[in-house]
Scaffold this motif. Structure first.
Motif, short mmCIF file in Angstrom:
data_model
loop_
_atom_site.label_atom_id
_atom_site.label_comp_id
_atom_site.label_asym_id
_atom_site.label_seq_id
_atom_site.Cartn_x
_atom_site.Cartn_y
_atom_site.Cartn_z
N GLU A 1 10.49 9.02 11.50
CA GLU A 1 10.45 9.75 10.23
C GLU A 1 9.57 9.05 9.19
N ASN A 2 9.62 7.72 9.21
CA ASN A 2 8.81 6.96 8.24
C ASN A 2 7.33 7.31 8.32
N LEU A 3 6.86 7.48 9.54
CA LEU A 3 5.44 7.82 9.71
C LEU A 3 5.24 9.31 9.47
N ARG A 4 6.20 10.13 9.97
CA ARG A 4 6.05 11.59 9.81
C ARG A 4 5.97 11.98 8.34
N LYS A 5 6.75 11.28 7.50
CA LYS A 5 6.75 11.75 6.11
C LYS A 5 5.46 11.35 5.37
N ARG A 6 4.67 10.51 5.99
CA ARG A 6 3.37 10.18 5.38
C ARG A 6 2.32 11.24 5.71
N VAL A 7 2.61 12.08 6.73
CA VAL A 7 1.61 13.06 7.17
C VAL A 7 2.06 14.45 6.74
N CYS A 8 1.25 15.10 5.91
CA CYS A 8 1.62 16.41 5.39
C CYS A 8 0.74 17.47 6.06
N PHE A 9 1.35 18.33 6.89
CA PHE A 9 0.60 19.35 7.63
C PHE A 9 0.44 20.62 6.78
N ASN A 10 -0.79 21.07 6.63
CA ASN A 10 -1.08 22.25 5.79
C ASN A 10 -1.93 23.25 6.52
N HIS A 11 -1.57 24.53 6.32
CA HIS A 11 -2.41 25.58 6.91
C HIS A 11 -3.67 25.75 6.07
N LEU A 12 -4.83 25.60 6.71
CA LEU A 12 -6.08 25.76 5.96
C LEU A 12 -7.21 26.18 6.89
N ASN A 13 -7.83 27.29 6.54
CA ASN A 13 -9.07 27.68 7.21
C ASN A 13 -10.18 26.90 6.53
N PHE B 1 0.82 -1.22 0.00
CA PHE B 1 0.00 0.00 0.00
C PHE B 1 0.85 1.27 0.00
N TYR B 2 0.19 2.36 -0.42
CA TYR B 2 0.74 3.70 -0.24
C TYR B 2 -0.27 4.49 0.58
N LEU B 3 0.18 5.04 1.71
CA LEU B 3 -0.72 5.80 2.58
C LEU B 3 -0.26 7.25 2.66
N GLY B 4 -1.15 8.19 2.33
CA GLY B 4 -0.82 9.61 2.44
C GLY B 4 -1.87 10.30 3.28
N ILE B 5 -1.42 11.09 4.26
CA ILE B 5 -2.37 11.79 5.13
C ILE B 5 -2.16 13.29 5.03
N THR B 6 -3.21 14.00 4.70
CA THR B 6 -3.17 15.46 4.73
C THR B 6 -3.76 15.88 6.07
N ALA B 7 -3.03 16.73 6.80
CA ALA B 7 -3.52 17.17 8.11
C ALA B 7 -3.60 18.69 8.07
N SER B 8 -4.78 19.25 8.26
CA SER B 8 -4.90 20.70 8.11
C SER B 8 -5.51 21.34 9.36
N ASP B 9 -5.12 22.59 9.58
CA ASP B 9 -5.63 23.34 10.73
C ASP B 9 -5.45 24.83 10.46
N ILE B 10 -6.22 25.64 11.19
CA ILE B 10 -6.10 27.10 11.02
C ILE B 10 -4.94 27.66 11.84
N SER B 11 -4.47 26.91 12.84
CA SER B 11 -3.41 27.41 13.71
C SER B 11 -2.03 26.96 13.24
N ARG B 12 -1.20 27.94 12.87
CA ARG B 12 0.15 27.60 12.40
C ARG B 12 1.00 27.04 13.54
N ASN B 13 0.76 27.55 14.78
CA ASN B 13 1.53 27.03 15.91
C ASN B 13 1.25 25.54 16.13
N ALA B 14 -0.05 25.19 16.05
CA ALA B 14 -0.42 23.78 16.24
C ALA B 14 0.22 22.92 15.15
N LEU B 15 0.19 23.42 13.90
CA LEU B 15 0.75 22.66 12.78
C LEU B 15 2.26 22.46 12.96
N ALA B 16 2.94 23.51 13.44
CA ALA B 16 4.39 23.41 13.62
C ALA B 16 4.71 22.30 14.63
N ARG B 17 3.89 22.20 15.68
CA ARG B 17 4.12 21.14 16.67
C ARG B 17 3.84 19.77 16.07
#
Ligand code: SAM
Length: 294
Positions: free
Chosen positions: A208-220, A157-173
């Protein structure tokens, strides 16, 4: 970041004073601004929440007048940057790993095995979107659950996760993926071994293997129509809609539905949207969940 505010009228005299009381008209102004820019509604009984959280940021900046601060966040590029900081103080980021066990069980025990069986393409591609992901615990929980399950099904399988939030501080963490012992206490030892590394200061970092599957994006979420978000197999939006009024909840759910592939699954927080209907969507029954299928 501390911006340059020397040009603000009254700035020097106000630095050391305590914050004044917030008048009802001032509260209405802030509530309207927040609603317009984030969709969040702020009922009258939340005045102390607003004062405390505005006050926290104003103290950091040395401002003690709500109107001066209001003018500041409404003006120009610096105001827009300051607004990004303020949003973090005015939004609720409460979250935790494995927060909704029933949702993980729905994915692991029902949806993913069926998805694996029905799709003939290999590697199987699964795109997931965690909407209002806060500091990352939700998308990483989903990533661990799906990775674990797909491996046990011996599915390529290939698993890709987009994770979005309005708070840039939360995304950075979330991007750093570093959590305290207290924060990972619900995670079973096998998953801790597989997906985390202990850091020098006794914290736990997602591998890192799991982190690189999750892409954090700023989005209202209100701007989702204009965002470059593709079509998803699974969309999880929990503990976010509660901050919106009914019309906006419906509007957001409709937009999320438009981002689902045929057969895709939309999971909302239990009780967060009642009697919603959409022509392309039907309820996907599973205990203690509010899920819909395209
Ligand atoms: C209570 S947390 C929920 C976190 C996670 N989904 C969970 O259930 O554990 C709500 C998150 O929604 C985010 N949020 C609030 N308004 C938003 C908006 N207009 N667009 C995107 N995210 C928003 C907040 O910044 C916060 O991180």
């Amino acid at each position: 970041m501390k911006p340059n505010m020397e040009y603000l009228p009254g700035y020097e005299e106000m630095v050391v004073k305590r914050l004044p009381q917030m008048e009802p008209e001032q509260f209405q102004k802030w509530a309207a601004l927040l609603k317009k820019r984030t969709g969040m509604r702020l009922p009258d009984n939340r005045i102390s929440f607003l004062v405390t959280n505005l006050g926290m940021r104003m103290r950091e900046l040395g401002i003690n007048d709500f109107q001066i601060y209001y003018n500041y966040v409404c003006a120009g590029r610096e105001g827009a940057i300051e607004w990004d900081q303020l949003v973090h103080h005015l939004t609720v980021h409460e979250t935790r790993f494995l927060r909704q066990e029933s949702v993980l069980s729905l994915l692991r025990d029902k949806y993913i095995p069926a998805f694996c069986q029905q799709s003939e393409t290999r590697p199987l591609t699964i795109n997931v979107w965690s909407v209002g992901c806060s500091t990352g615990e939700e998308p990483y929980s989903i990533a661990m659950a799906l990775d674990d399950q797909l491996n046990s099904l011996a599915c390529d399988f290939y698993l890709g996760i987009t994770a979005s939030d309005i708070s840039r501080n939360a995304l950075a963490r979330g991007r750093k993926g570093i959590y305290s012992r207290q924060q990972i206490k619900n995670i079973e030892p096998r998953w801790l071994d597989n997906y985390f590394t202990v850091t020098d200061d006794d914290k736990f970092q997602v591998n890192e293997n799991l982190r690189k599957r999750v892409c954090f994006n700023h989005l209202n979420i209100l701007d989702v129509g204009a965002a470059p978000i593709g079509m998803m197999d699974i969309i999880i939006c929990q503990n976010l809609l509660i901050y919106f009024d009914k019309e906006q909840r419906i509007q957001i759910a409709n937009t999320l539905a438009e981002h689902l592939r045929p057969g895709g699954l939309l999971v909302l927080g239990v009780g967060e949207l009642l009697n919603w209907e959409h022509p392309k969507i039907k309820r996907y029954p599973f205990a203690n969940t509010l899920a819909f299928q395209h």
